[in-house]
Design an enzyme around this catalytic site. Structure first.
Site, mmCIF file in Angstrom:
data_model
loop_
_atom_site.group_PDB
_atom_site.id
_atom_site.type_symbol
_atom_site.label_atom_id
_atom_site.label_comp_id
_atom_site.label_asym_id
_atom_site.label_seq_id
_atom_site.Cartn_x
_atom_site.Cartn_y
_atom_site.Cartn_z
ATOM 1 N N HIS A 1 24.730 40.914 36.344
ATOM 2 C CA HIS A 1 23.339 40.059 36.628
ATOM 3 C C HIS A 1 22.861 39.367 35.506
ATOM 4 C CE1 HIS A 1 22.791 41.423 40.838
ATOM 5 N NE2 HIS A 1 22.677 42.526 40.349
ATOM 6 N N CYS B 1 25.511 34.507 37.902
ATOM 7 C CA CYS B 1 24.677 33.313 38.556
ATOM 8 C C CYS B 1 23.772 32.408 37.663
ATOM 9 C CB CYS B 1 23.630 34.115 39.690
ATOM 10 S SG CYS B 1 24.566 35.405 40.595
ATOM 11 N N ARG C 1 27.583 29.439 39.893
ATOM 12 C CA ARG C 1 28.008 30.436 38.817
ATOM 13 C C ARG C 1 28.373 29.652 37.357
ATOM 14 N NH1 ARG C 1 26.762 32.978 42.505
ATOM 15 N NH2 ARG C 1 27.762 34.540 43.702
#
Length: 448
Positions: free
Chosen positions: A347, A416, A425
């Site tokens: 993340h 991300c 991405r």
């Protein structure tokens, strides 16, 4: 026997005849003349009022003599009018000859032989009479208002000037005199009187309100009842407020609490993994999804995160760990493989956000993967800022878009982008530069 007053015998005004003696009634009309010579009480002045000297004119038409007119016009307490000499005031002619002759003889006998100037009598101011009746006053003076009597001294008391009320005191004075007000102030204190006065007014004000009839009560109840529009607007407002509060709580959870919770879970997983390594507990070469097997170090970003098998969001990524692409078409090699691409995902925002600042890496920055037996050191070579999520070629043994042209031992970091979204991405590549066994100690990137 008391002697007669000398002025009655030797008066220059004609003896007893001048005071109404026996000779005064002789002749026609003598009795009527004697009565007229008496002082008229209706013409007496009020006490304290100066008497104006009246001209000696009364009785002239009736034929009075000069002494008779003098006796009529004289009042006690006044200066006697100065008798005039025969030369100055000639007698007036009476109506009847007999009376004229009698007056002429009496006048000549009285004034002509021995006329003397009477001595002036000094004027004495009469004593002031005490004023008793407050409702009346002498003529020409204002009437004084009635003053109240003091109960203690039974004397006139001048009313006190009204005092301004102090702060917190009632403007209405206590009933009674000054002594009663002082006693009330000592009994109730400075603010007691005002409080009692306000408390005493409340029942009166409440009692003044007239009771409402049944119809008026119903109308008042309907007026107090909110309408349908007001109810709907209140419901909508409450919904909006509740929604706003929930959104605020959700944002707080995502941005703050999720990170706190993920850091706790990731730290616990790394601690247990190191304990297993210290105890010599061996793990097989293949790992189940969600199982941790290595620790990722990025010294420049101060990142230390456990690496688990798989990229499951709930089992791996949301727990603050970094996931290994080890399943399906996107399966990549392990770091101990002689050739291949070691692909990782993490993340960028929330849930521990281990890859939050990988865009700050520069070529040459170290990336270390710690396992049970070795330390694998990589150097950052290139970065792909934006690529679609469907571009899996970045995980090939020779990644497309990187600077690699032949097979080797590579590492690929994916996350991300932009921040707080998952639309695209971001890719970061690195090349292994050192494979260091744990028996030789930590590499220089971790020691410094």
């Amino acid at each position: 026997m008391t002697a007669l007053r000398p002025e009655r015998d030797s008066s220059p005004y004609g003896g007893e005849a001048a005071y109404g003696g026996a000779d005064a009634f002789e002749g026609a009309g003598g009795f009527e003349a004697a009565v007229d010579r008496l002082a008229d009480p209706l013409t007496d002045p009020l006490p304290g009022q100066p008497r104006t000297e009246q001209p000696v004119t009364a009785g002239r038409q009736e034929g009075w003599s000069e002494p008779e007119r003098y006796a009529r016009d004289w009042y006690p307490g006044q200066d006697r009018p100065r008798p005039q000499s025969p030369a100055q005031t000639p007698p007036r002619q009476p109506r009847h000859a007999a009376q004229a002759q009698t007056q002429q003889q009496s006048y000549e006998e009285t004034y002509a032989p021995s006329y003397e100037e009477p001595a002036a009598v000094p004027y004495e101011q009469p004593a002031a009479v005490p004023y008793e009746d407050p409702g009346t006053a002498p003529y020409g003076q204002p009437v004084a208002p009635a003053l109240p009597l003091d109960d203690e001294t039974v004397a006139l008391r001048i009313p006190d000037a009204p005092e301004k009320p102090r702060i917190g005191e009632s403007a209405t004075p206590a009933p009674g005199g000054r002594a009663a007000r002082r006693k009330a102030a000592r009994r109730h204190g400075r603010h007691g009187g005002a409080q009692e006065a306000s408390e005493g007014l409340e029942p009166a004000e409440k009692g003044a309100e007239a009771p409402l009839s049944r119809l008026e009560a119903r109308r008042a109840a309907r007026a107090r009842k909110p309408s349908a529009g007001v109810v709907v607007s209140r419901v909508i407002g409450e919904v909006f407020i509740t929604t706003g509060v929930l959104m605020l709580l959700f944002v707080t959870y995502q941005l703050w609490w999720s990170n706190v919770r993920a850091h706790q879970q990731a730290g616990s997983a790394a601690h247990h993994l190191q304990e297993d390594w210290a105890k010599g507990k061996r793990n097989p070469g293949s790992f189940s999804p969600g199982q941790g097997f290595a620790i990722l170090h990025i010294p420049k970003l101060d990142v230390v995160a456990p690496i688990a098998e798989g990229i499951s969001k709930t089992k791996v990524l949301d727990r603050g760990m970094v996931g290994h692409y080890g399943e399906g078409d996107s399966k990549t090699a392990m770091p101990d493989a002689k050739s291949g691409n070691f692909g990782l995902a993490g993340h960028r925002n929330t849930h521990g956000e281990p890859f939050r600042y990988i865009n700050r890496l520069k070529p040459g920055d170290e990336i270390v993967v710690e396992t049970q037996d070795d330390y694998y050191v990589y150097e950052m070579t290139s970065i792909l800022p934006v690529t679609p999520p469907s571009n899996t070629s970045v995980l090939d043994p020779i990644p497309r878009g990187s600077t690699f042209t032949k097979p080797g031992r590579y590492i690929t970091l994916t996350t991300c982008t932009p921040e707080f979204t998952s639309k695209y991405r971001m890719i970061v590549w690195g090349k292994m530069v050192e494979d260091r066994p744990r028996s030789k100690g930590k590499p220089d990137a971790l020691v410094g």
